[in-house]
Scaffold this motif. Sequence first.
Motif, short mmCIF file in Angstrom:
data_model
loop_
_atom_site.label_atom_id
_atom_site.label_comp_id
_atom_site.label_asym_id
_atom_site.label_seq_id
_atom_site.Cartn_x
_atom_site.Cartn_y
_atom_site.Cartn_z
N UNK A 1 0.85 -1.20 0.00
CA UNK A 1 0.00 0.00 0.00
C UNK A 1 0.88 1.24 0.00
N UNK A 2 0.25 2.39 -0.20
CA UNK A 2 0.96 3.68 -0.15
C UNK A 2 -0.03 4.74 0.31
N UNK A 3 0.47 5.72 1.05
CA UNK A 3 -0.39 6.79 1.53
C UNK A 3 0.41 8.08 1.62
N UNK A 4 -0.30 9.21 1.60
CA UNK A 4 0.35 10.50 1.75
C UNK A 4 0.14 11.01 3.16
N UNK A 5 1.17 11.62 3.73
CA UNK A 5 1.09 12.20 5.07
C UNK A 5 1.61 13.63 4.99
N UNK A 6 0.87 14.56 5.58
CA UNK A 6 1.27 15.97 5.57
C UNK A 6 2.10 16.29 6.80
N UNK A 7 3.14 17.11 6.61
CA UNK A 7 3.98 17.49 7.75
C UNK A 7 4.63 18.85 7.50
N UNK A 8 4.21 19.86 8.23
CA UNK A 8 4.83 21.19 8.18
C UNK A 8 5.23 21.63 6.77
N UNK A 9 4.26 21.87 5.95
CA UNK A 9 4.47 22.35 4.58
C UNK A 9 5.17 21.34 3.67
N UNK B 1 4.71 13.66 2.54
CA UNK B 1 5.52 12.44 2.50
C UNK B 1 4.70 11.34 1.85
N UNK B 2 5.36 10.54 1.03
CA UNK B 2 4.74 9.34 0.47
C UNK B 2 5.24 8.16 1.29
N UNK B 3 4.34 7.56 2.05
CA UNK B 3 4.70 6.42 2.89
C UNK B 3 4.39 5.14 2.12
N UNK B 4 5.42 4.37 1.84
CA UNK B 4 5.27 3.15 1.03
C UNK B 4 5.40 1.93 1.95
N UNK B 5 4.32 1.15 2.02
CA UNK B 5 4.33 -0.07 2.82
C UNK B 5 4.69 -1.25 1.92
N UNK C 1 8.48 12.63 12.33
CA UNK C 1 7.53 12.77 13.45
C UNK C 1 6.10 12.60 12.98
N UNK C 2 5.77 13.24 11.85
CA UNK C 2 4.39 13.17 11.33
C UNK C 2 4.03 11.76 10.90
N UNK C 3 4.96 11.07 10.24
CA UNK C 3 4.69 9.70 9.77
C UNK C 3 4.55 8.75 10.95
#
Length: 214
Positions: free
Chosen positions: A71-79, A82-86, A196-198
């Motif tokens: 899977x893959x998801x986007x995470x927002x962090x201070x402007x 991130x693309x988090x790839x599982x 930190x955000x992820x």
Amino acid sequence: LKPSVLSAFALSPCQRLRAAAAMINARKKILKEKGAAPTDLEEEVAKALFDIEVTPSSDIKADVRDICISSAQEVEAKNRSAVVIHVPFRVWKSVRKVQGRLIRELEKKFSKKQVVFVASRTMLDKNHRAKGIKVRPRTRTLTSVHEAILEDVVGPTEIVGKRTRICVDGSKLLKVMLDPKEKDKDSVEGRLAVYSAVYKKLTNKEAQFTFPTV
């Protein structure tokens, strides 16, 4: 229609066939549970991996051949996004081998987005006996899985220390110290807020990442 589908109409018949074949091969890089349909982001990640795999000049193409995603998801962090790839746990060893170089290659394709790899792990709760499992492996406990996720998120940078701080309101903050000898320290420092955000997104726990002063 998706932009990728619309752009296909502007191609010649031969180009359409090649594009269709590339997409079919790219989709083989996605392993979804129970045959679930991949998201647009997951298809984009799969295509980026496949592009690296078939690039003659790539020095990691052989390793990428063994890598697929779950899977893959986007995470927002201070402007920053991130693309988090599982990835399936069974291919995590292949990812770790080329993690730094693979992240750099993918970040060239995902403009202004940072890439983070995480292995998919299965947690077992305290009712594991009811599921027919006599002994719960330590690696399947909540604590162990969260520790592993922490190491995944900052990879390939090493963690050299951890400390839990109890705040006035009773909440906990995990302070994570990264290896000050990291050769790409300047680059990694720009990624700390994303880490930190992820970690918060994946575990619902607060963590602060720093480099200790030497």
